[in-house]
Design a protein around this motif. Structure first.
Motif, PDB file in Angstrom:
ATOM      1  N   GLN A 156       0.697  41.623  30.449  1.00  0.00           N
ATOM      2  CA  GLN A 156       1.513  42.012  31.596  1.00  0.00           C
ATOM      3  C   GLN A 156       2.852  41.275  31.608  1.00  0.00           C
ATOM      4  O   GLN A 156       3.902  41.889  31.700  1.00  0.00           O
ATOM      5  N   VAL A 164      -7.940  34.898  34.177  1.00  0.00           N
ATOM      6  CA  VAL A 164      -6.887  35.600  34.883  1.00  0.00           C
ATOM      7  C   VAL A 164      -5.562  34.880  34.624  1.00  0.00           C
ATOM      8  O   VAL A 164      -5.509  33.646  34.609  1.00  0.00           O
ATOM      9  N   TYR A 177      -2.881  39.008  36.701  1.00  0.00           N
ATOM     10  CA  TYR A 177      -3.486  40.189  36.103  1.00  0.00           C
ATOM     11  C   TYR A 177      -4.668  39.801  35.218  1.00  0.00           C
ATOM     12  O   TYR A 177      -4.657  38.759  34.576  1.00  0.00           O
ATOM     13  N   TYR A 178      -5.665  40.667  35.215  1.00  0.00           N
ATOM     14  CA  TYR A 178      -6.740  40.564  34.234  1.00  0.00           C
ATOM     15  C   TYR A 178      -7.270  41.963  33.970  1.00  0.00           C
ATOM     16  O   TYR A 178      -7.567  42.687  34.904  1.00  0.00           O
ATOM     17  N   ASN A 179      -7.385  42.300  32.698  1.00  0.00           N
ATOM     18  CA  ASN A 179      -7.899  43.606  32.259  1.00  0.00           C
ATOM     19  C   ASN A 179      -7.076  44.745  32.864  1.00  0.00           C
ATOM     20  O   ASN A 179      -7.614  45.766  33.275  1.00  0.00           O
ATOM     21  N   GLY A 180      -5.747  44.548  32.942  1.00  0.00           N
ATOM     22  CA  GLY A 180      -4.849  45.604  33.396  1.00  0.00           C
ATOM     23  C   GLY A 180      -4.820  45.821  34.891  1.00  0.00           C
ATOM     24  O   GLY A 180      -4.236  46.783  35.363  1.00  0.00           O
ATOM     25  N   LYS A 181      -5.456  44.925  35.645  1.00  0.00           N
ATOM     26  CA  LYS A 181      -5.468  45.079  37.090  1.00  0.00           C
ATOM     27  C   LYS A 181      -5.059  43.775  37.751  1.00  0.00           C
ATOM     28  O   LYS A 181      -5.264  42.697  37.181  1.00  0.00           O
ATOM     29  N   VAL A 182      -4.515  43.880  38.974  1.00  0.00           N
ATOM     30  CA  VAL A 182      -4.208  42.676  39.743  1.00  0.00           C
ATOM     31  C   VAL A 182      -5.506  42.129  40.292  1.00  0.00           C
ATOM     32  O   VAL A 182      -6.199  42.820  41.047  1.00  0.00           O
ATOM     33  N   VAL A 183      -5.848  40.941  39.900  1.00  0.00           N
ATOM     34  CA  VAL A 183      -7.087  40.342  40.371  1.00  0.00           C
ATOM     35  C   VAL A 183      -6.779  39.310  41.448  1.00  0.00           C
ATOM     36  O   VAL A 183      -7.424  39.227  42.478  1.00  0.00           O
ATOM     37  N   GLN A 206      -3.831  38.121  43.938  1.00  0.00           N
ATOM     38  CA  GLN A 206      -2.552  38.516  44.533  1.00  0.00           C
ATOM     39  C   GLN A 206      -1.753  37.268  44.902  1.00  0.00           C
ATOM     40  O   GLN A 206      -2.267  36.384  45.574  1.00  0.00           O
TER      41      GLN A 206
END
Ligand SMILES: [Zn+2]
Length: 61
Positions: A32, A42, A48-54, A56
């Motif tokens: 990212q 993370v 980000y982790y694995n293409g998602k916001v983990v 915030q």
């Protein structure tokens, strides 16, 4: 029967222990934000982790 006092010398043991866990854990690039991060963790920079916001952060909206 003659019995050896120890299997390996103290010097050999110390030498082996001095080289124990000298390698640092590897760093991978975050897909990212392209900063170095710990693998399987993370990203601290963008959350980000694995293409998602983990995680915030307050900076993002
Ligand atoms: Zn990141």
């Amino acid at each position: 029967m003659a019995n050896p006092k120890r299997k390996w010398s103290k010097a050999r043991t110390a030498r082996a222990r001095s080289n124990w866990k000298l390698s640092v854990p590897g760093l991978v690039e975050c897909p990212q934000c392209h900063t170095k991060k710990m693998p399987h963790k993370v990203c601290k920079t963008c959350g980000y982790y694995n293409g998602k916001v983990v995680v915030q952060s307050e900076e993002q909206d």
